[in-house]
Design a protein around this motif. Structure first.
Motif, PDB file in Angstrom:
ATOM      1  N   ARG A   1       0.832  -1.209   0.000  1.00 44.29           N
ATOM      2  CA  ARG A   1       0.000   0.000   0.000  1.00 44.29           C
ATOM      3  C   ARG A   1       0.867   1.259   0.000  1.00 44.29           C
ATOM      4  N   GLU A   2       1.908   1.278   0.818  1.00 42.65           N
ATOM      5  CA  GLU A   2       2.765   2.458   0.886  1.00 42.65           C
ATOM      6  C   GLU A   2       3.495   2.696  -0.441  1.00 42.65           C
ATOM      7  N   LEU A   3       3.990   1.634  -1.058  1.00 52.45           N
ATOM      8  CA  LEU A   3       4.677   1.791  -2.349  1.00 52.45           C
ATOM      9  C   LEU A   3       3.715   2.277  -3.424  1.00 52.45           C
TER      10      LEU A   3
ATOM     11  N   MET B   1       3.970   5.650  -5.677  1.00 52.15           N
ATOM     12  CA  MET B   1       3.967   5.618  -7.141  1.00 52.15           C
ATOM     13  C   MET B   1       2.905   6.554  -7.701  1.00 52.15           C
ATOM     14  N   VAL B   2       1.764   6.640  -7.028  1.00 50.99           N
ATOM     15  CA  VAL B   2       0.713   7.543  -7.477  1.00 50.99           C
ATOM     16  C   VAL B   2       1.154   8.991  -7.297  1.00 50.99           C
ATOM     17  N   GLN B   3       1.825   9.272  -6.218  1.00 48.09           N
ATOM     18  CA  GLN B   3       2.259  10.641  -5.946  1.00 48.09           C
ATOM     19  C   GLN B   3       3.255  11.166  -6.978  1.00 48.09           C
ATOM     20  N   VAL B   4       4.126  10.278  -7.473  1.00 52.91           N
ATOM     21  CA  VAL B   4       5.100  10.711  -8.483  1.00 52.91           C
ATOM     22  C   VAL B   4       4.555  10.584  -9.894  1.00 52.91           C
ATOM     23  N   GLY B   5       3.326  10.094 -10.029  1.00 54.88           N
ATOM     24  CA  GLY B   5       2.690  10.029 -11.342  1.00 54.88           C
ATOM     25  C   GLY B   5       3.034   8.817 -12.160  1.00 54.88           C
ATOM     26  N   ASN B   6       3.606   7.765 -11.537  1.00 54.78           N
ATOM     27  CA  ASN B   6       3.965   6.566 -12.293  1.00 54.78           C
ATOM     28  C   ASN B   6       2.881   5.492 -12.275  1.00 54.78           C
ATOM     29  N   TRP B   7       1.845   5.655 -11.443  1.00 54.47           N
ATOM     30  CA  TRP B   7       0.791   4.634 -11.322  1.00 54.47           C
ATOM     31  C   TRP B   7      -0.565   5.308 -11.328  1.00 54.47           C
ATOM     32  N   PRO B   8      -1.562   4.633 -11.893  1.00 53.90           N
ATOM     33  CA  PRO B   8      -2.915   5.189 -11.792  1.00 53.90           C
ATOM     34  C   PRO B   8      -3.448   5.026 -10.367  1.00 53.90           C
ATOM     35  N   ARG B   9      -4.344   5.896 -10.022  1.00 57.62           N
ATOM     36  CA  ARG B   9      -4.904   5.881  -8.666  1.00 57.62           C
ATOM     37  C   ARG B   9      -5.695   4.595  -8.394  1.00 57.62           C
ATOM     38  N   LEU B  10      -6.268   3.987  -9.441  1.00 60.26           N
ATOM     39  CA  LEU B  10      -7.034   2.746  -9.271  1.00 60.26           C
ATOM     40  C   LEU B  10      -6.174   1.634  -8.668  1.00 60.26           C
TER      41      LEU B  10
ATOM     42  N   ARG C   1      -6.622  -0.347  -4.987  1.00 65.01           N
ATOM     43  CA  ARG C   1      -6.697  -1.798  -4.840  1.00 65.01           C
ATOM     44  C   ARG C   1      -5.728  -2.291  -3.750  1.00 65.01           C
ATOM     45  N   HIS C   2      -4.530  -1.719  -3.727  1.00 67.83           N
ATOM     46  CA  HIS C   2      -3.583  -2.110  -2.687  1.00 67.83           C
ATOM     47  C   HIS C   2      -4.042  -1.627  -1.315  1.00 67.83           C
ATOM     48  N   GLN C   3      -4.674  -0.464  -1.283  1.00 74.22           N
ATOM     49  CA  GLN C   3      -5.192   0.036  -0.005  1.00 74.22           C
ATOM     50  C   GLN C   3      -6.319  -0.859   0.507  1.00 74.22           C
ATOM     51  N   LEU C   4      -7.197  -1.304  -0.404  1.00 71.32           N
ATOM     52  CA  LEU C   4      -8.281  -2.218  -0.025  1.00 71.32           C
ATOM     53  C   LEU C   4      -7.721  -3.555   0.463  1.00 71.32           C
ATOM     54  N   PHE C   5      -6.704  -4.046  -0.233  1.00 73.14           N
ATOM     55  CA  PHE C   5      -6.115  -5.313   0.158  1.00 73.14           C
ATOM     56  C   PHE C   5      -5.510  -5.215   1.573  1.00 73.14           C
ATOM     57  N   HIS C   6      -4.873  -4.095   1.875  1.00 74.20           N
ATOM     58  CA  HIS C   6      -4.307  -3.897   3.209  1.00 74.20           C
ATOM     59  C   HIS C   6      -5.399  -3.844   4.269  1.00 74.20           C
ATOM     60  N   ALA C   7      -6.502  -3.172   3.965  1.00 77.15           N
ATOM     61  CA  ALA C   7      -7.612  -3.100   4.926  1.00 77.15           C
ATOM     62  C   ALA C   7      -8.209  -4.492   5.174  1.00 77.15           C
ATOM     63  N   GLU C   8      -8.312  -5.290   4.125  1.00 81.44           N
ATOM     64  CA  GLU C   8      -8.838  -6.652   4.282  1.00 81.44           C
ATOM     65  C   GLU C   8      -7.902  -7.517   5.118  1.00 81.44           C
TER      66      GLU C   8
END
Length: 459
Positions: free
Chosen positions: A212-214, A218-227, A231-238
């Protein structure tokens, strides 16, 4: 004419203290007293079979805490066992020493032994003294001692019947001891497995948190889409929810272990190992297992003793049909100043309305009920043994397959991914994904290993 002191003298005479009764009466009384007082209690309270089972099958001991000294000795041993890291064997020893349900079962055995001893003793003789005075001042006295002669006749049958019942209770006590010991071992396996699963889930949660942190970076530097980050944030919550449920299961397993051991202390203070013991390299063959298991089934032994005891009870009922109300004893009669008359007195209830056939028919029906119940126990026991072995063998195959095949393959894939990541051929998220898969597979292997040990306990 009655002189002063006649009353006391005649009373003593009626009880045969001043002048003895005849030799034949004395011999009869001596035989009855000897036969009626020979039954005694055993030194171990009938716990011999239970001690043998505890020692040979579980490596423990049986202590019936009947006084403060026994309770103090048990408390000292419990303190020693609980001060160390608990093993499966030491958990069983704690349960055998401390479980209050077992102590109640030992008390039940004491009740059965008391019935057995009582069956070997005659009822106390009945002493009857009568003294009357006529209107003309003449006095008469009569003294009678009655023994339960009917019980003397049926005593051998009653003893055998109560002995069978006592043996049946002994088998039931040994069965209850085995149940408590196996429940303690099963609770121990569940508690250790739950603690290990909780630790693995925590590792799984750390991996999800790193992903989730990575992803957020990646989203903050613009290398990854927010979607992808969501998904990683949801996986961490689960995984956090999964970890919470694992901790809940661990606490529940520890409480179950405390109940199985009969402990009143906080189970979180129990020292448990970090992991379960691995499954053995081989298992018992099916044919050998079934033959041994049937000979060690205490429910089958208890059913057999119940049938034998009921058969003895049927014989006792038939023998007791006419003699149960028979009483005989020496008698002494004296009227006024005439010499005392000695003899015997027999009392027998005339079976005019009740010939005892209803009691015999009831005993026969109870016997047939016991026979059919025993047959049902044997059928269920054989089926249960076969089912237990199939579950045991299947759990063993699954545990070995996961441990020897799937987990090593997952670990090899994870290692290869790390090599590829070091060579900049894959990204960090691929490595994290394979690490998650390895932890998940390890948890599945742990569950299979737990199921195997539980199946091994149930056999």
């Amino acid at each position: 004419m009655t002189r002063p002191g006649d009353s006391d003298a005649e009373t003593r005479d009626c009880t045969s203290r001043e002048r003895p009764i005849s030799w034949s009466s004395a011999v009869v009384a001596l035989v009855l007293v000897t036969l009626g007082g020979c039954a005694t209690f055993s030194e171990d309270g009938g716990l011999g079979d239970a001690r043998r089972v505890a020692r040979e099958q579980f490596g423990g001991d049986v202590v019936a805490t009947r006084d403060d000294a026994g309770r103090a000795s048990v408390a000292t041993e419990l303190e020693r066992l609980l001060a160390e890291t608990l093993s499966a064997d030491s958990a069983v020893r704690v349960a055998l020493l401390n479980h209050p349900g077992l102590q109640a079962t030992y008390a039940r055995l004491g009740i059965a032994e008391a019935d057995l001893v009582q069956a070997g003793r005659l009822r106390n003789p009945i002493l009857s003294v009568a003294r009357v005075r006529a209107s003309d001042g003449e006095r008469a006295s009569e003294g009678v001692v009655l023994f339960d002669f009917g019980k003397l006749i049926t005593m051998p049958l009653a003893l055998r019947m109560e002995e069978r019942r006592f043996r049946a209770v002994q088998a039931e006590v040994a069965q209850e001891l085995s149940r408590v010991a196996l429940a303690a071992r099963a609770a121990y396996v569940e508690a250790v497995a739950a603690a290990e699963r909780s630790a693995l889930t925590a590792e799984f949660t750390d991996s999800a948190r790193l992903g989730r942190e990575l992803a957020q970076r990646m989203v903050q530097v613009g290398n990854w889409p927010r979607l992808q980050a969501l998904r990683h944030q949801l996986f961490h919550a689960e995984t956090l929810s999964r970890f919470a449920m694992a901790k809940k299961a661990e606490n529940s397993a520890r409480e179950q272990l405390a109940r199985a051991l009969g402990l009143q202390t906080d189970p979180r203070a129990l020292r448990l190992p970090a992991a379960l013991a691995p499954a053995p390299e081989s298992v018992v063959a099916a044919d050998a297992f079934e033959s041994v298991a049937m000979t060690q089934r205490y429910d089958v032994s208890a059913a057999r003793f119940n049938v034998e005891g009921t058969a003895r009870s049927l014989g006792l009922t038939k023998a007791n049909r006419f003699v149960s109300l028979l009483e005989i004893g020496p008698a002494r009669e004296r009227e006024g100043d005439a010499p005392a008359k000695r003899g015997y007195e027999i009392e027998l209830q005339v079976p005019l309305f009740d010939w005892g056939d209803a009691r015999v028919a009831k005993a026969e029906a109870i016997y047939m009920q016991a026979v059919n119940n025993a047959a049902s126990v044997v059928v269920d026991a054989r089926s249960d043994v076969r089912e237990s072995y199939y579950a045991y063998r299947s759990a063993y195959d699954v545990a070995r397959h996961l441990r020897d095949e799937i987990v090593p393959l997952r670990a090899a894939i994870r290692d290869e991914q790390i090599k590829r990541y070091n060579g900049m051929l894959v990204g960090v998220f691929e490595v994290i994904a394979d690490a998650r898969a390895l932890v998940d597979t390890t948890i599945s292997a742990l569950d299979a290993q737990r199921d195997f040990w539980l199946a091994d306990i149930r056999m």
